[in-house]
Write an enzyme that holds these catalytic residues in place. Sequence first.
Site, short mmCIF file in Angstrom:
data_model
loop_
_atom_site.label_atom_id
_atom_site.label_comp_id
_atom_site.label_asym_id
_atom_site.label_seq_id
_atom_site.Cartn_x
_atom_site.Cartn_y
_atom_site.Cartn_z
N THR A 191 71.38 6.33 19.02
CA THR A 191 70.82 7.48 19.73
C THR A 191 70.15 6.99 21.01
O THR A 191 69.40 6.01 20.98
CB THR A 191 69.76 8.19 18.86
N GLY A 221 69.22 16.29 12.89
CA GLY A 221 68.21 15.23 12.80
C GLY A 221 67.00 15.53 13.65
O GLY A 221 66.70 16.68 13.98
N ASP A 222 66.31 14.47 14.03
CA ASP A 222 65.12 14.61 14.85
C ASP A 222 65.44 14.75 16.33
O ASP A 222 64.65 15.32 17.09
CB ASP A 222 64.24 13.36 14.68
N THR A 242 64.50 6.84 17.75
CA THR A 242 65.84 6.63 17.20
C THR A 242 65.66 6.20 15.74
O THR A 242 64.58 5.80 15.33
CB THR A 242 66.61 5.56 18.00
N GLY A 243 66.73 6.32 14.97
CA GLY A 243 66.66 5.95 13.56
C GLY A 243 66.82 7.15 12.65
O GLY A 243 67.31 8.20 13.08
N1 ASP Z 1 67.87 9.90 15.06
C1 ASP Z 1 69.27 10.18 14.85
C2 ASP Z 1 69.40 11.22 13.78
O1 ASP Z 1 68.66 11.19 12.81
C3 ASP Z 1 70.07 9.01 14.44
C4 ASP Z 1 70.02 7.81 15.35
O2 ASP Z 1 69.02 7.48 15.95
O3 ASP Z 1 71.06 7.18 15.48
O4 ASP Z 1 70.28 12.03 13.87
#
Ligand code: ASP
Length: 331
Positions: A191, A221-222, A242-243
């Site tokens: 992300t 997601g977030d 991210t995450g």
């Molecule tokens: N934060 C993103 C989600 O939960 C995923 C990512 O950072 O790759 O959709």
Amino acid sequence: MKRRNFLKNSTMGTAGLISTPILASLDKDRSNPLTDAQSLIKPFPIVICTWNFANATAKAWEVLNAGGNSLDAVEQGVMIEEADVDNQTVGKGGRPDRDGNVTLDACIMDKNGNCGAVVYLQNITHAVSVARKVMEKTPHVMLAGKGAEQFAYANGFAKEDLLTEKSKKEWLEWKKTSQYKPIINIENHDTIGMLAIDKNGDISGACTTSGMAYKYGGRIGDSPIIGAGLFVDNEVGGATATGVGEEVVRTVGSFLIVELMRQGKSPQQACEEGVRRIMAKNKDRKDFQIGFIAINKKGETGSYCVHPGFSYNMISDQGQVNQPSESYIKP
Ligand code: ASP
């Protein structure tokens, strides 16, 4: 080069003295007035983004260096990753959900607190630009799914197949076991969240993703949630994440970090506290990655993550660096 050294060097560079009105606004909500010499040097324009997206930050820098504003910079910066089919967690080429559909989430926020977002957007590469149109052309903040897609077509966006052969092949392979087990720093690692301060000292941010690979159909997601994946307050600073988005949403992570900076924490301290809050809610679970980055009104930056392996890019008039992030779990 260490981030602090880099910043110090960058502030000693060609940038001029900060103007009196900007100093006044910087001082407004602070208990500690800006007195040290370094604070009198203008530390922007500056751009930071999650991970090592050098082309994206370079693009944003190009916009700022030409005198452009931070909103255009973050939009055009993250668009680089949305168009990059080799990046399998943003835009075109992103990994699909468990049903084989590539669905995008994105948001954008400007210096006035205006924001726009799209969720579960299909068939459009530049989700961030649709989010910006939502912000600028509608009375709403967020559009989802078919509504967002129709809105995009009505605003001239082209329909595209976002599922590349590579991502399709991997998804078909994944289907053989169908186990949802995001791999730290791999399946959930691309992300792009970007924060920029332009020459006027104004902050904007953008965040765009195809979300967690092989998520449930309809999962959000977030990243497109204002306050979770991204938050900007032009009086204070900005943060982005991210995450594993579910964990960021549970703490409204980016808003939390900006509010902690408002209360006097440095971007680094605020990011650390953001991760600590998440870990406090996950006493028995550590098998996920989260990375936060933040910038304050003075152009100071920080980052923190759960597991080693996260980094962020920073570009200013002194060039570009990729800064490894400190982590909650030590290497
Ligand atoms: N934060 C993103 C989600 O939960 C995923 C990512 O950072 O790759 O959709």
